[in-house]
Design a protein around this motif. Sequence first.
Motif, mmCIF file in Angstrom:
data_model
loop_
_atom_site.group_PDB
_atom_site.id
_atom_site.type_symbol
_atom_site.label_atom_id
_atom_site.label_comp_id
_atom_site.label_asym_id
_atom_site.label_seq_id
_atom_site.Cartn_x
_atom_site.Cartn_y
_atom_site.Cartn_z
ATOM 1 N N UNK A 25 -6.186 -2.991 -0.217
ATOM 2 C CA UNK A 25 -5.437 -4.094 -0.817
ATOM 3 C C UNK A 25 -4.155 -4.393 -0.040
ATOM 4 N N UNK A 26 -3.526 -3.353 0.472
ATOM 5 C CA UNK A 26 -2.283 -3.531 1.232
ATOM 6 C C UNK A 26 -2.518 -4.298 2.522
ATOM 7 N N UNK A 27 -3.726 -4.249 3.045
ATOM 8 C CA UNK A 27 -4.045 -4.994 4.267
ATOM 9 C C UNK A 27 -3.838 -6.493 4.052
ATOM 10 N N UNK A 28 -4.034 -6.941 2.826
ATOM 11 C CA UNK A 28 -3.870 -8.366 2.517
ATOM 12 C C UNK A 28 -2.520 -8.659 1.863
ATOM 13 N N UNK A 29 -2.110 -7.785 0.965
ATOM 14 C CA UNK A 29 -0.944 -8.065 0.127
ATOM 15 C C UNK A 29 0.311 -7.308 0.526
ATOM 16 N N UNK A 30 0.194 -6.336 1.449
ATOM 17 C CA UNK A 30 1.324 -5.473 1.755
ATOM 18 C C UNK A 30 1.375 -4.315 0.783
ATOM 19 N N UNK A 31 2.204 -3.332 1.123
ATOM 20 C CA UNK A 31 2.340 -2.162 0.256
ATOM 21 C C UNK A 31 3.342 -2.480 -0.849
ATOM 22 N N UNK A 32 2.849 -3.095 -1.909
ATOM 23 C CA UNK A 32 3.721 -3.571 -2.978
ATOM 24 C C UNK A 32 2.957 -3.589 -4.300
ATOM 25 N N UNK A 33 3.608 -4.093 -5.304
ATOM 26 C CA UNK A 33 3.011 -4.106 -6.639
ATOM 27 C C UNK A 33 1.733 -4.929 -6.686
ATOM 28 N N UNK A 34 1.663 -5.991 -5.890
ATOM 29 C CA UNK A 34 0.459 -6.821 -5.878
ATOM 30 C C UNK A 34 -0.763 -5.989 -5.487
ATOM 31 N N UNK A 35 -0.596 -5.131 -4.481
ATOM 32 C CA UNK A 35 -1.698 -4.260 -4.061
ATOM 33 C C UNK A 35 -2.067 -3.278 -5.167
ATOM 34 N N UNK A 36 -1.070 -2.737 -5.842
ATOM 35 C CA UNK A 36 -1.318 -1.800 -6.944
ATOM 36 C C UNK A 36 -2.118 -2.480 -8.048
ATOM 37 N N UNK A 37 -1.715 -3.689 -8.414
ATOM 38 C CA UNK A 37 -2.399 -4.392 -9.500
ATOM 39 C C UNK A 37 -3.816 -4.794 -9.105
ATOM 40 N N UNK A 38 -4.001 -5.161 -7.839
ATOM 41 C CA UNK A 38 -5.348 -5.502 -7.376
ATOM 42 C C UNK A 38 -6.262 -4.284 -7.430
ATOM 43 N N UNK A 39 -5.738 -3.123 -6.986
ATOM 44 C CA UNK A 39 -6.518 -1.889 -7.043
ATOM 45 C C UNK A 39 -6.819 -1.508 -8.490
ATOM 46 N N UNK A 40 -5.839 -1.676 -9.359
ATOM 47 C CA UNK A 40 -6.031 -1.346 -10.773
ATOM 48 C C UNK A 40 -7.086 -2.242 -11.404
ATOM 49 N N UNK A 41 -7.056 -3.521 -11.052
ATOM 50 C CA UNK A 41 -8.035 -4.461 -11.602
ATOM 51 C C UNK A 41 -9.454 -4.084 -11.179
ATOM 52 N N UNK A 42 -9.627 -3.724 -9.908
ATOM 53 C CA UNK A 42 -10.945 -3.317 -9.426
ATOM 54 C C UNK A 42 -11.436 -2.056 -10.130
ATOM 55 N N UNK A 43 -10.498 -1.177 -10.451
ATOM 56 C CA UNK A 43 -10.869 0.113 -11.059
ATOM 57 C C UNK A 43 -10.911 0.061 -12.577
ATOM 58 N N UNK A 44 -10.496 -1.067 -13.159
ATOM 59 C CA UNK A 44 -10.466 -1.166 -14.609
ATOM 60 C C UNK A 44 -9.363 -0.353 -15.244
ATOM 61 N N UNK A 45 -8.240 -0.221 -14.520
ATOM 62 C CA UNK A 45 -7.089 0.546 -15.021
ATOM 63 C C UNK A 45 -6.046 -0.418 -15.586
ATOM 64 N N UNK A 46 -5.429 -0.031 -16.674
ATOM 65 C CA UNK A 46 -4.393 -0.855 -17.287
ATOM 66 C C UNK A 46 -3.275 -1.140 -16.278
ATOM 67 N N UNK A 47 -2.876 -2.415 -16.168
ATOM 68 C CA UNK A 47 -1.888 -2.823 -15.170
ATOM 69 C C UNK A 47 -0.555 -2.121 -15.373
#
Length: 221
Positions: A25-47
């Motif tokens: 996710x960081x490859x597209x969004x950078x190492x930031x909250x956006x990458x964290x939320x994208x990873x969480x969404x894919x994994x079905x984890x609460x944001x």
Amino acid sequence: MTASLPEDPTLDEVRAFLAPELAAQAAFDGWNETAVLAAADLAGIDADLARLAFNEGPVDMIDAWFQAVDAQMAAKYSADELAAMKVRQRIKALVEARLEALEADREGLRRALAILAAPPHVRRAAKMGWRAADRMWRLAGDTATDYNHYSKRTLLSGVYGSTISVFLDDESEDFVETRAFLDRRIENIMQFEKVKAKVTGRGGDRFSMARFVGRLRYRGA
């Protein structure tokens, strides 16, 4: 992500679960909250839970990913498989296992290294490099606790760092250029061990580790 989280996970468990996906996710969004939320969404984890797990910023995210790479490297070979190899082969196999774990996320790695190169993060970056080298030597069966413990890890940190620099821009098939570079750098370690034995055997306390590591990092391929 093939593993699953327990019903009521700790923050450490959430970090470990999401870390392998963060670099993609960081490859597209950078190492930031956006990458964290994208990873969480894919994994079905609460944001909100994901935000809380990675609330200390990008370096903490990168550190969690590197720990996931450590785990993937360690799982590549059994203790018996490593024991059947010569020490040189063990180190090469473990470095290549790390590169294999990083292969799909080179852009995420490039962005991570740019962050770690910033002055406020250099010390933390050095600790991560040392940890990787220490993990490889321990998996390789090294039990030294004297000067050799530190010299081996210092040298391997330099070898690994310089190999990563080649790996990031290597477009050769199956990364043959990186593998050849790694072979030459490991040969440098073997040469150093021979030189060290001779120099220390005649009171060579003036030997410069810094100069030797510098040559490993910056000598042309």
